[in-house]
Design an enzyme around this catalytic site. Structure first.
Site, PDB file in Angstrom:
ATOM      1  N   TYR A 171      -4.112 -13.256 -33.107  1.00 47.17           N
ATOM      2  CA  TYR A 171      -5.317 -12.670 -32.497  1.00 47.17           C
ATOM      3  C   TYR A 171      -6.531 -13.464 -32.939  1.00 47.17           C
ATOM      4  O   TYR A 171      -6.643 -13.836 -34.115  1.00 47.17           O
ATOM      5  CB  TYR A 171      -5.475 -11.206 -32.953  1.00 47.17           C
ATOM      6  CG  TYR A 171      -6.795 -10.600 -32.539  1.00 47.17           C
ATOM      7  CD1 TYR A 171      -6.919  -9.898 -31.347  1.00 47.17           C
ATOM      8  CD2 TYR A 171      -7.933 -10.754 -33.338  1.00 47.17           C
ATOM      9  CE1 TYR A 171      -8.144  -9.366 -30.948  1.00 47.17           C
ATOM     10  CE2 TYR A 171      -9.163 -10.220 -32.943  1.00 47.17           C
ATOM     11  CZ  TYR A 171      -9.256  -9.526 -31.749  1.00 47.17           C
ATOM     12  OH  TYR A 171     -10.454  -9.013 -31.367  1.00 47.17           O
ATOM     13  N   GLU A 216     -12.301 -13.088 -26.665  1.00 46.73           N
ATOM     14  CA  GLU A 216     -11.139 -12.587 -27.412  1.00 46.73           C
ATOM     15  C   GLU A 216      -9.858 -13.151 -26.802  1.00 46.73           C
ATOM     16  O   GLU A 216      -9.707 -13.162 -25.583  1.00 46.73           O
ATOM     17  CB  GLU A 216     -11.119 -11.054 -27.350  1.00 46.73           C
ATOM     18  CG  GLU A 216      -9.985 -10.429 -28.139  1.00 46.73           C
ATOM     19  CD  GLU A 216      -9.891  -8.923 -27.914  1.00 46.73           C
ATOM     20  OE1 GLU A 216     -10.361  -8.173 -28.778  1.00 46.73           O
ATOM     21  OE2 GLU A 216      -9.374  -8.502 -26.870  1.00 46.73           O
TER      22      GLU A 216
END
Ligand code: GDP
Ligand code: MN
Length: 378
Positions: A101, A185
């Site tokens: 992530y 993101e």
């Protein structure tokens, strides 16, 4: 403004961030044509502005044309948390060895950027943050200094992900700053079976305040499937957010507009919208606001909440009266007028009061009346 995954990936690609070869498709036939060009296996992905598409059945692997046809037709039209899929992104399927992530966002309280990186990607990152906060490596970045290669390497080591991610993360930071994003993101950021680091998903929010220096955003706007009420309000230069209740709200000032929505809730009703007409309350602005609210079929009553400051009560009242003569309103209206020269304003409104137009001296009384009228009209 939130971007769809494919728009985010197109932005990433411009900054040299590795993404899979892909194409958009709005029909099953287009999906097939895209897959034939890209080569199999492909992933068929729903393009909606909401996360968790995978779990909702909006991301499917297809190894041949039959499977593309099958998945494209099942995903097009699928309702994912209230977002109906109208567009697909078809991309070459990656062979995943590991999922990570990565994100950059604003840390408003520190007045700096915040970078978050984790070796535990692919899953709900809020859950990781809550259950295993130590698995999320955070850095604050001074916007003047920027992300240095040394800081980036430290960050990568702290997160425990491969050093190969450095180049991608530096480019992601450059994209974040240069594109005036509030958020970039990648979840999951993947390591492929052949050892490359690659963006498998993209979530990008652009800062609307930077629109004036991004002519290239114009075409993004056209693609956004916006609430038609919000589009109408934006065209009229109003600050409007559509909600799902029945009491149309008009207020001057964002704070008062929020408080108005709150008080409608407080007395058992539901606001149909947030609408801030800004300082002043000219007849034209009021007429525009009433028109937007009036076009919303779910509105059953209208609550106008104005606090006169620089604009005096009698000017506000005259503005409302004039606006009412311009727009044919289908719902009853409740007005609360307070502040400078409120008495004079209310005196003017008195001449126009009826069971369709009532004035109440306080916010809470006005909210109650608006909610009662909305209930009665159901
Ligand atoms: P989200 O559920 O909306 O976050 O959509 P993602 O784009 O993150 O996809 C969800 C999941 O689908 C990923 O976490 C992967 O596990 C899987 N997935 C997506 N693309 C591929 C791919 O190219 N290959 C493989 N094997 N899995 C994929
Ligand atoms: Mn994802």
């Amino acid at each position: 403004m939130d971007l769809y995954e494919y728009q985010g990936k197109q932005l990433f690609a411009r900054y040299g961030i590795p993404v899979s070869d892909g194409a958009v498709a709005d029909t099953v036939e287009e999906a097939l044509a895209a897959a034939e060009r890209i080569g199999y296996p492909v992933v068929v992905k729903a393009q909606v502005l909401v996360g968790g598409r995978g779990k909702a059945g909006g991301v499917k692997l297809a190894k041949d044309a039959d499977e593309v046809r099958q998945h494209a037709s099942s995903i097009l039209g699928l309702d994912i948390k209230g977002h109906v899929v109208g567009r697909l992104w078809i991309e070459f399927a990656s062979d995943i060895a590991d999922e990570y992530y990565a994100s950059f966002t604003l840390d408003r309280s520190a007045k700096k950027f915040l970078g978050m990186l984790s070796a535990e990607g692919g899953v709900d990152i809020e859950q990781v943050a809550e259950e295993r906060p130590e698995a999320l490596a955070r850095i604050t970045i001074d916007p003047v200094e920027g992300l240095t290669a040394a800081l980036c390497r430290e960050w990568i080591a702290a997160a425990g992900i491969p050093a190969e991610a450095e180049d991608l993360l530096m480019k992601l930071y450059a994209a974040f700053v240069d594109a005036d994003a509030d958020l970039v993101e990648i979840n999951p950021l993947i390591l492929t079976a052949d050892g490359r680091v690659h963006a498998l998903d993209a979530k990008v929010t652009l800062d609307d305040n930077a629109r004036f220096r991004h002519d290239e955003w114009e075409h993004l706007e056209g693609l956004e499937k916006r609430d038609p009420r919000e589009r109408d309000a934006a065209d009229k230069g109003l600050q409007y957010v559509g909600l799902d209740g029945t009491v149309g709200v008009i207020a001057n000032g964002a704070g008062l507009a929020m408080a108005t929505c709150d008080i409608v809730h407080e007395v058992g009703g539901k606001p149909a919208n947030f609408l801030d007409i800004g300082g002043g309350a000219s007849a034209q602005v009021m007429a525009n606001a009433l028109e937007v609210i009036n076009n919303d079929p779910s509105v059953k009553s209208i609550f106008i909440n104005i606090f006169g400051g620089i604009t005096k009560g009698e000017e506000v009242a005259n503005g409302i009266v004039q606006a009412l003569s311009q727009v044919d309103i289908s719902s009853p209206i409740v007005i609360r007028l307070d502040g400078t020269n409120a008495e004079q304003g209310r005196e003017i409104l008195k001449g126009y009061e009826s069971d369709r137009l009532v004035s109440r001296p306080t916010m809470v009384e006005a909210a109650r009346t608006a909610v009662e009228l909305a209930e009665a009209a159901r």
